[in-house]
Structure formats: structure tokens, C-alpha cells
Design an enzyme around this catalytic site. Structure first.
Site, PDB file in Angstrom:
ATOM      1  N   HIS A 100       0.782  -0.910  -0.078  1.00 65.36           N
ATOM      2  CA  HIS A 100       0.169  -0.145  -0.345  1.00 65.36           C
ATOM      3  C   HIS A 100       0.871   1.357   0.147  1.00 65.36           C
ATOM      4  CE1 HIS A 100       1.029   1.101   4.015  1.00 65.36           C
ATOM      5  NE2 HIS A 100       0.652  -0.573   4.318  1.00 65.36           N
ATOM      6  N   ASP A 101       0.290   2.313  -0.546  1.00 65.81           N
ATOM      7  CA  ASP A 101       0.871   4.107  -0.872  1.00 65.81           C
ATOM      8  C   ASP A 101       2.420   3.586  -1.451  1.00 65.81           C
ATOM      9  OD1 ASP A 101      -1.070   4.979   0.766  1.00 65.81           O
ATOM     10  OD2 ASP A 101      -0.295   3.712   2.435  1.00 65.81           O
TER      11      ASP A 101
ATOM     12  N   GLY B 246       5.318  -1.292   2.136  1.00 62.06           N
ATOM     13  CA  GLY B 246       4.155  -0.075   2.110  1.00 62.06           C
ATOM     14  C   GLY B 246       5.042   0.925   2.518  1.00 62.06           C
TER      15      GLY B 246
END
Length: 266
Positions: A122-123, A140
Site C-alpha cells: 500500500h501507498d 508499504g
């Protein structure tokens, strides 16, 4: 197949499907998904969430694209995943959207290749032309520059930066920032020089590569001062060499991590 969509596939109402899209057997496309022109989902592909897949990207069986981030702090916020054009997503790949703690967005550039069972957390933000070999794991909040290649089984810890045209060896464990054009090996990964093969493949001028080699020596083989102080000096010495400035700008930028250095560096 009817209109490019196999009768066993499920495309939920609201999904936006471009022209010449092919969706194979037993795929599932969620209601907020956008598939660009020419996208192909081979079979058993699941695309969920607020996911945008760029034109002509091909996704192979059992890939999971855009499902909920693997972050225990995630509370259902409306996060997105953007995958660029002309990408290859092989079997078992997982590409996660963002979270509130990282800007709500994961971004992947054009012409990237994700080989079997690789993962983008994520991100994270990946540039163009990135290649992840089998079983590569990117945690992430990782930033990956253009034309980075990662060998099989390599792993990258959260909030790490990888500069343009860098090479990460197979099974390397990367816990520190990797300079542009750098090459790392080992667990934990240490800097093993410049990615000269990649530099030549991408057509950089011989004189610029020569200058970069000189700058590398001053940055990592000169024991005087801190790395930041050496980078400031090198930036001044090689102020007219754009290739070197990309390295010094990377070192002098804000970061949450230390830098990968050669084994002899303290």
C-alpha cells in the site's frame, strides 16, 4: 466470448470497460474498476476497489489487483490503485491500494513487469519500466524510480527509496535507501558499485558514465566527512553532469532511512 467478456466472468454494474478489452473465464471485476482500452485479464483474475488499469496491460491468472491493503490500520477508507499502460502482471501477483496514512493511493507507472507472486504494498509509488522478478516483496510506502530491476525473492522494507536505474540482487533484503544507478546484493543489502550494465543498456553517454564512476568513488571510497558532506562537495564538483546530480540530489533529499553503502563503509 461475447463482446470480449467470457460468460463465466463477473463484471459488476458501474465498472468502466474500455474498447477491445478481453476478460477471460472466471474473472471478477468490481463496480468501481476502470479498465483502459486493450486491457486483457487472462482468467481467474480479481480486480477490486477504486482501481484504474492502463491501456494494453495484461493480467495473468490468480492475480489480485486492488483488494484491501494489507495494513491492520486500514479502516475501509476510499483508497485507490493506479496501474499504468503496457504493464505485465503475472500469476499470483498482489497489487494493493493506498491507505489514509500514506495519501490513499498506490501508483504504478507504465511498462512495468511484475513476475509471478511478486507484491506491491500500500501507498507505494513505482516509476516506469520497473521489473520485479518472481517473489519480490515491496512493503508499504516504498518509492521506486524508473527502470529499476529487482531479482527474485528480494524484499524492501517500508518507507525505503530506490533511485532510477538501480539494480537489487536476488534474495537481497533492502532496509536502506538505494542511490540512483546503484547495485546492491546480500541480506542485509550492501552497495556493490554501479549498475553499469543498466547504464549502458539505456544509452547513457560514455563520458557521463565515466563522471558517475568518479563521483561514486568520491562519495563512497573517500573517508573524509559524512556522506551528506561528501554529496554536497560532489554536487559542486560535478555541477554540469546531470547523471551525477541525480545521485547527489537523491542523497541530499529528505528521507526516513539511512543509505545503502559498501561493506567497508561504517
Amino acid at each position: 466470448m461475447t463482446s470480449g467478456i467470457h460468460p463465466t466472468a463477473i463484471v459488476e454494474d458501474g465498472a468502466q470497460i474500455g474498447s477491445d478489452v478481453r476478460i477471460g473465464p472466471f474473472c471478477h471485476v468490481g463496480p468501481d474498476v476502470v479498465l483502459g482500452d486493450g486491457v486483457e485479464l487472462k482468467s481467474h483474475v480479481a480486480v477490486a476497489g477504486r482501481t484504474r488499469v492502463g491501456a494494453r496491460t495484461v493480467v495473468f491468472p490468480f492475480a489480485s489487483v486492488g483488494h484491501q491493503a494489507q495494513d491492520l490500520k486500514y479502516r475501509g477508507e476510499a483508497a485507490t490503485l493506479r496501474v499504468g499502460s503496457d504493464c505485465i502482471v503475472r500469476e499470483g501477483v498482489t497489487l494493493n491500494p493506498g491507505t489514509e496514512g500514506g495519501g490513499l493511493e498506490t501508483v504504478i507507472g507504465d511498462r512495468c513487469a511484475f513476475l509471478a507472486n511478486s507484491h506491491v504494498g500500500h501507498d507505494s509509488r513505482l516509476g516506469n519500466g520497473v521489473i520485479l522478478s518472481n517473489n519480490v516483496m515491496i512493503a508499504g510506502h516504498v518509492t521506486v524510480g524508473d527502470n529499476v530491476i529487482m531479482g527474485g525473492g528480494a524484499a524492501v522494507i517500508q518507507f525505503t527509496r530506490i533511485g532510477d536505474n538501480a539494480f537489487v540482487g536476488g534474495l537481497a533484503g533492502l532496509e536502506n535507501d538505494l542511490i540512483p544507478f546503484g547495485m546492491v546484493m546480500g541480506n542485509r543489502a550492501r552497495l556493490n558499485g554501479l549498475n553499469l550494465v543498466g547504464l549502458k543498456r539505456h544509452g547513457f553517454a560514455r563520458e557521463d558514465i565515466h563522471a558517475l564512476r568518479g563521483a561514486y568513488k568520491e562519495l563512497f571510497e573517500d573517508a573524509e566527512g559524512t556522506l551528506r558532506q561528501r554529496a554536497e562537495k560532489v554536487a559542486e564538483t560535478y555541477s554540469t553532469v546531470a547523471l551525477v546530480r541525480r545521485v547527489t540530489d537523491f542523497i541530499l533529499a529528505e528521507s526516513d532511512r539511512r543509505f545503502c553503502t559498501p561493506p567497508s563503509e561504517g
